[in-house]
Scaffold this active site. Structure first.
Site, PDB file in Angstrom:
ATOM      1  N   ASN A 181       0.812  -1.229   0.000  1.00  0.00           N
ATOM      2  CA  ASN A 181       0.000   0.000   0.000  1.00  0.00           C
ATOM      3  C   ASN A 181       0.836   1.266   0.000  1.00  0.00           C
ATOM      4  O   ASN A 181       0.325   2.349  -0.296  1.00  0.00           O
ATOM      5  CB  ASN A 181      -0.957  -0.010   1.194  1.00  0.00           C
ATOM      6  CG  ASN A 181      -2.051  -1.046   1.020  1.00  0.00           C
ATOM      7  OD1 ASN A 181      -2.293  -1.501  -0.107  1.00  0.00           O
ATOM      8  ND2 ASN A 181      -2.695  -1.443   2.097  1.00  0.00           N
TER       9      ASN A 181
ATOM     10  N   ARG B 252      -6.775  -2.077  -7.467  1.00  0.00           N
ATOM     11  CA  ARG B 252      -7.495  -0.916  -6.956  1.00  0.00           C
ATOM     12  C   ARG B 252      -6.669   0.364  -7.136  1.00  0.00           C
ATOM     13  O   ARG B 252      -7.196   1.452  -7.340  1.00  0.00           O
ATOM     14  CB  ARG B 252      -7.773  -1.137  -5.462  1.00  0.00           C
ATOM     15  CG  ARG B 252      -8.668  -0.099  -4.839  1.00  0.00           C
ATOM     16  CD  ARG B 252     -10.032  -0.205  -5.431  1.00  0.00           C
ATOM     17  NE  ARG B 252     -10.845   0.946  -5.180  1.00  0.00           N
ATOM     18  CZ  ARG B 252     -11.946   1.231  -5.861  1.00  0.00           C
ATOM     19  NH1 ARG B 252     -12.353   0.437  -6.825  1.00  0.00           N
ATOM     20  NH2 ARG B 252     -12.654   2.291  -5.588  1.00  0.00           N
TER      21      ARG B 252
ATOM     22  N   CYS C 210     -10.058  -5.846  -4.657  1.00  0.00           N
ATOM     23  CA  CYS C 210     -10.895  -6.869  -4.032  1.00  0.00           C
ATOM     24  C   CYS C 210     -12.341  -6.407  -3.996  1.00  0.00           C
ATOM     25  O   CYS C 210     -12.630  -5.242  -3.737  1.00  0.00           O
ATOM     26  CB  CYS C 210     -10.406  -7.141  -2.612  1.00  0.00           C
ATOM     27  SG  CYS C 210      -8.786  -7.895  -2.580  1.00  0.00           S
TER      28      CYS C 210
ATOM     29  N   PRO D 246     -16.734   3.169  -3.709  1.00  0.00           N
ATOM     30  CA  PRO D 246     -17.047   4.399  -4.443  1.00  0.00           C
ATOM     31  C   PRO D 246     -15.804   5.259  -4.683  1.00  0.00           C
ATOM     32  O   PRO D 246     -14.807   5.132  -3.962  1.00  0.00           O
ATOM     33  CB  PRO D 246     -18.011   5.136  -3.501  1.00  0.00           C
ATOM     34  CG  PRO D 246     -17.719   4.615  -2.142  1.00  0.00           C
ATOM     35  CD  PRO D 246     -17.243   3.208  -2.329  1.00  0.00           C
ATOM     36  N   ILE D 247     -15.874   6.148  -5.696  1.00  0.00           N
ATOM     37  CA  ILE D 247     -14.758   7.074  -5.936  1.00  0.00           C
ATOM     38  C   ILE D 247     -15.257   8.524  -5.949  1.00  0.00           C
ATOM     39  O   ILE D 247     -14.600   9.401  -6.503  1.00  0.00           O
ATOM     40  CB  ILE D 247     -13.969   6.747  -7.242  1.00  0.00           C
ATOM     41  CG1 ILE D 247     -14.898   6.739  -8.467  1.00  0.00           C
ATOM     42  CG2 ILE D 247     -13.210   5.443  -7.130  1.00  0.00           C
ATOM     43  CD1 ILE D 247     -14.134   6.858  -9.781  1.00  0.00           C
ATOM     44  N   ASP D 248     -16.436   8.746  -5.335  1.00  0.00           N
ATOM     45  CA  ASP D 248     -16.993  10.103  -5.361  1.00  0.00           C
ATOM     46  C   ASP D 248     -16.042  11.130  -4.739  1.00  0.00           C
ATOM     47  O   ASP D 248     -15.898  12.244  -5.262  1.00  0.00           O
ATOM     48  CB  ASP D 248     -18.357  10.133  -4.635  1.00  0.00           C
ATOM     49  CG  ASP D 248     -18.274   9.604  -3.213  1.00  0.00           C
ATOM     50  OD1 ASP D 248     -17.701   8.512  -3.025  1.00  0.00           O
ATOM     51  OD2 ASP D 248     -18.751  10.277  -2.281  1.00  0.00           O
TER      52      ASP D 248
HETATM   53  C1  UD1 Z   1      -8.896   1.024   2.547  1.00  0.00           C
HETATM   54  C2  UD1 Z   1      -8.079   1.139   3.798  1.00  0.00           C
HETATM   55  C3  UD1 Z   1      -6.703   0.757   3.447  1.00  0.00           C
HETATM   56  C4  UD1 Z   1      -6.741  -0.643   2.879  1.00  0.00           C
HETATM   57  C5  UD1 Z   1      -7.766  -0.781   1.738  1.00  0.00           C
HETATM   58  C6  UD1 Z   1      -7.984  -2.198   1.292  1.00  0.00           C
HETATM   59  C7  UD1 Z   1      -8.547   2.766   5.573  1.00  0.00           C
HETATM   60  C8  UD1 Z   1      -8.804   4.197   5.875  1.00  0.00           C
HETATM   61  N1  UD1 Z   1      -8.242   2.481   4.269  1.00  0.00           N
HETATM   62  O1  UD1 Z   1      -8.255   1.825   1.525  1.00  0.00           O
HETATM   63  O2  UD1 Z   1      -5.855   0.859   4.562  1.00  0.00           O
HETATM   64  O3  UD1 Z   1      -5.493  -0.963   2.399  1.00  0.00           O
HETATM   65  O4  UD1 Z   1      -9.006  -0.268   2.154  1.00  0.00           O
HETATM   66  O5  UD1 Z   1      -8.462  -2.952   2.326  1.00  0.00           O
HETATM   67  O6  UD1 Z   1      -8.605   1.924   6.440  1.00  0.00           O
HETATM   68  N2  UD1 Z   1     -15.090   6.071   0.442  1.00  0.00           N
HETATM   69  C9  UD1 Z   1     -16.112   6.835  -0.035  1.00  0.00           C
HETATM   70  N3  UD1 Z   1     -15.891   7.546  -1.192  1.00  0.00           N
HETATM   71  C10 UD1 Z   1     -14.692   7.535  -1.835  1.00  0.00           C
HETATM   72  C11 UD1 Z   1     -13.653   6.746  -1.318  1.00  0.00           C
HETATM   73  C12 UD1 Z   1     -13.879   6.013  -0.171  1.00  0.00           C
HETATM   74  O7  UD1 Z   1     -17.194   6.874   0.521  1.00  0.00           O
HETATM   75  O8  UD1 Z   1     -14.568   8.229  -2.856  1.00  0.00           O
HETATM   76  C13 UD1 Z   1     -15.298   5.265   1.657  1.00  0.00           C
HETATM   77  C14 UD1 Z   1     -15.261   3.752   1.398  1.00  0.00           C
HETATM   78  O9  UD1 Z   1     -16.522   3.271   1.004  1.00  0.00           O
HETATM   79  C15 UD1 Z   1     -14.805   3.227   2.734  1.00  0.00           C
HETATM   80  C16 UD1 Z   1     -13.904   4.341   3.293  1.00  0.00           C
HETATM   81  O10 UD1 Z   1     -14.237   5.510   2.554  1.00  0.00           O
HETATM   82  O11 UD1 Z   1     -15.902   3.068   3.588  1.00  0.00           O
HETATM   83  C17 UD1 Z   1     -12.436   4.084   3.198  1.00  0.00           C
HETATM   84  O12 UD1 Z   1     -12.103   3.891   1.863  1.00  0.00           O
HETATM   85  P1  UD1 Z   1     -10.635   4.164   1.321  1.00  0.00           P
HETATM   86  O13 UD1 Z   1      -9.676   4.465   2.430  1.00  0.00           O
HETATM   87  O14 UD1 Z   1     -10.722   5.051   0.148  1.00  0.00           O
HETATM   88  O15 UD1 Z   1     -10.277   2.767   0.769  1.00  0.00           O
HETATM   89  P2  UD1 Z   1      -8.989   2.412   0.203  1.00  0.00           P
HETATM   90  O16 UD1 Z   1      -8.141   3.527  -0.221  1.00  0.00           O
HETATM   91  O17 UD1 Z   1      -9.350   1.419  -0.835  1.00  0.00           O
END
Ligand code: UD1
Length: 409
Positions: free
Chosen positions: A23, A92, A116, A122-124
């Site tokens: 990561n 991702r 995964c 989401p990517i909003d």
């Molecule tokens: C998250 C984990 C990361 C882990 C990865 C895969 C956290 C803060 N992040 O990263 O450590 O490696 O999952 O398991 O623990 N969200 C929105 N809108 C967006 C982006 C995110 O609502 O545009 C929400 C997601 O639905 C989720 C939360 O924010 O509930 C955290 O997401 P995010 O940290 O972006 O996920 P990853 O970067 O994929």
């Protein structure tokens, strides 16, 4: 397709060295697209996700050369292209193309970003960050003739959206202020790389101030992978063994270590080596996955087999409420659980061998831990999903005494 075969049980013992963090490595690889020069990356893990990320940046013209443990990335002659959906759908971290491509080329096509499938991802907030800095969306593509420094306040902590906001702000004209950002160690690792490339970033506890600049090549030694370290420590406890984990990033893992202590593990730290072992049966433990410095969501599937081997436990995930699909697969190993909303109760269970398909990266690692603890032969199909995140996985486990093989078929 790859299949892992394990003949358990294994009582693993010995020493394993932690690799560079997936990561942390991935945002840095995509950040090189914004620099114009040659970057030097050390301790880049040789894992599936990193190989795909390097292939994606090669498609823009980046030259990548690995020699004596250093990966050199030359980004002086790049041109915009549309990376294949087949590649972007694999990882991702391809979402980081939004920030990297808008910064370098002023455009990025929104394609299928992979990773995964444990939840709708989401990517909003990523898009909002792009729009806040002056980008516009048109027919599935996002453009910015000029990125202008601005204020971004995230409504919740997101690692991905924070990475993209930083990637945009480092090349925007003027100053950007980011608040509500994620504070995972890999965010600091990205900032350190960008600083070495000439970026202007000031970060306090609740505010980042970034002034856009032209960036030259940078340097990074990728930080140790706390999820990999946590996996080997869990393997040791699940198999009744004693494993020393070298280069363990223990400063980043305090919430995980607290959980191991509550489980009843005897933990020792000596220099940069962390070891753990368990006498008797593990205690009941409760885990709540939270943004850093809370318990990492990536380690919650990995702790589940430990709970089953011990006195049970419960897991609440506040980051990904639906990240429990792996429990279905663990039930094939005899692990009993009950799900209610974003909380799972794991019951003490006798673990038996099984033939399963890895449900996702960390869920797959949980299957592997179960297979190592079970008596008899287990088979894990779609093992390439697990190899996306673990360097030399079978070699490292074999060196600890596991009877494990990997086959392509
Ligand atoms: C998250 C984990 C990361 C882990 C990865 C895969 C956290 C803060 N992040 O990263 O450590 O490696 O999952 O398991 O623990 N969200 C929105 N809108 C967006 C982006 C995110 O609502 O545009 C929400 C997601 O639905 C989720 C939360 O924010 O509930 C955290 O997401 P995010 O940290 O972006 O996920 P990853 O970067 O994929």
């Amino acid at each position: 397709m790859k299949k892992i075969t394990v003949n358990g049980p294994a009582k693993l013992s010995g020493e394993v060295t932690v690799s560079g963090s997936k990561n942390a490595a991935l945002p840095i690889i995509f950040a090189t697209l914004i620099t114009e020069g040659i970057s030097e990356l050390r301790r880049l893990p040789d894992i599936g996700d990193v190989r795909v990320a390097l292939d994606i940046i090669r498609s823009f013209g980046a030259e990548v050369l690995s020699m004596d443990g250093v990966t050199y990335i030359d980004t002086r002659r790049l041109s915009y292209c549309q990376p294949s959906e087949e590649q972007t759908a694999k990882i991702r971290a391809s979402t980081y193309l939004l920030g990297a491509c808008l910064s370098r080329f002023g455009r990025c096509r929104l394609s299928s970003f992979g990773g995964c499938n444990f939840a709708l991802r989401p990517i909003d907030m990523h898009i909002d960050a792009c729009l806040a800095l002056g980008a516009e969306m048109r027919e599935g593509e996002i453009f910015a003739q000029r990125l202008l420094g601005s204020e971004i306040t995230f409504k919740k902590q997101s690692v991905g959206a924070t990475v993209n906001a930083i990637l945009l702000a480092v090349s925007a004209e003027g100053e950007s202020v980011i608040r509500g950002f994620a504070t995972e160690p890999h965010i600091d690792a990205l900032i350190d790389f960008l600083l070495s490339a000439g970026a202007s970033i000031e970060r306090t506890e609740d505010e980042m101030r970034i002034v856009g600049r032209r960036l030259h090549g940078g340097k990074a030694t990728v930080i140790g992978d706390m999820i990999e370290a946590g996996t080997y420590l869990s393997v040791a406890l699940a198999t009744g063994g004693k494993v020393r984990v070298r280069d363990c990033p223990f400063v980043d893992m305090s919430s995980f270590f607290k959980t191991l202590t509550a489980f009843g593990a005897e933990n020792r730290m000596s220099g940069n080596v962390f070891s753990t072992s368990l006498r008797g049966r593990g205690e009941y433990i409760s885990v709540t996955a939270l943004p850093y410095p809370g318990f990492p969501t990536d380690l919650q599937p990995i702790i589940a087999p430990l709970m089953a081997i011990g006195s049970g436990g419960d897991i609440t995930d506040t980051v990904w409420h639906t990240r429990f699909g792996y429990l279905d697969t663990l039930s094939d190993f005899g692990i009993r659980s009950e799900l209610s909303g974003n909380r799972a109760r794991i019951y003490p269970s006798k673990i038996s061998p099984a033939k399963v398909t890895a449900p996702d990266l960390r869920g797959g690692a949980a299957c592997l831990i179960s297979a190592l603890a079970a008596e008899g032969q287990s088979e894990i199909y779609s093992a390439e999903i697990i190899l996306r995140g673990y360097e030399n996985l079978t070699e490292k486990l074999r060196a600890l005494g596991a009877d494990i093989n990997i086959q392509e078929f």
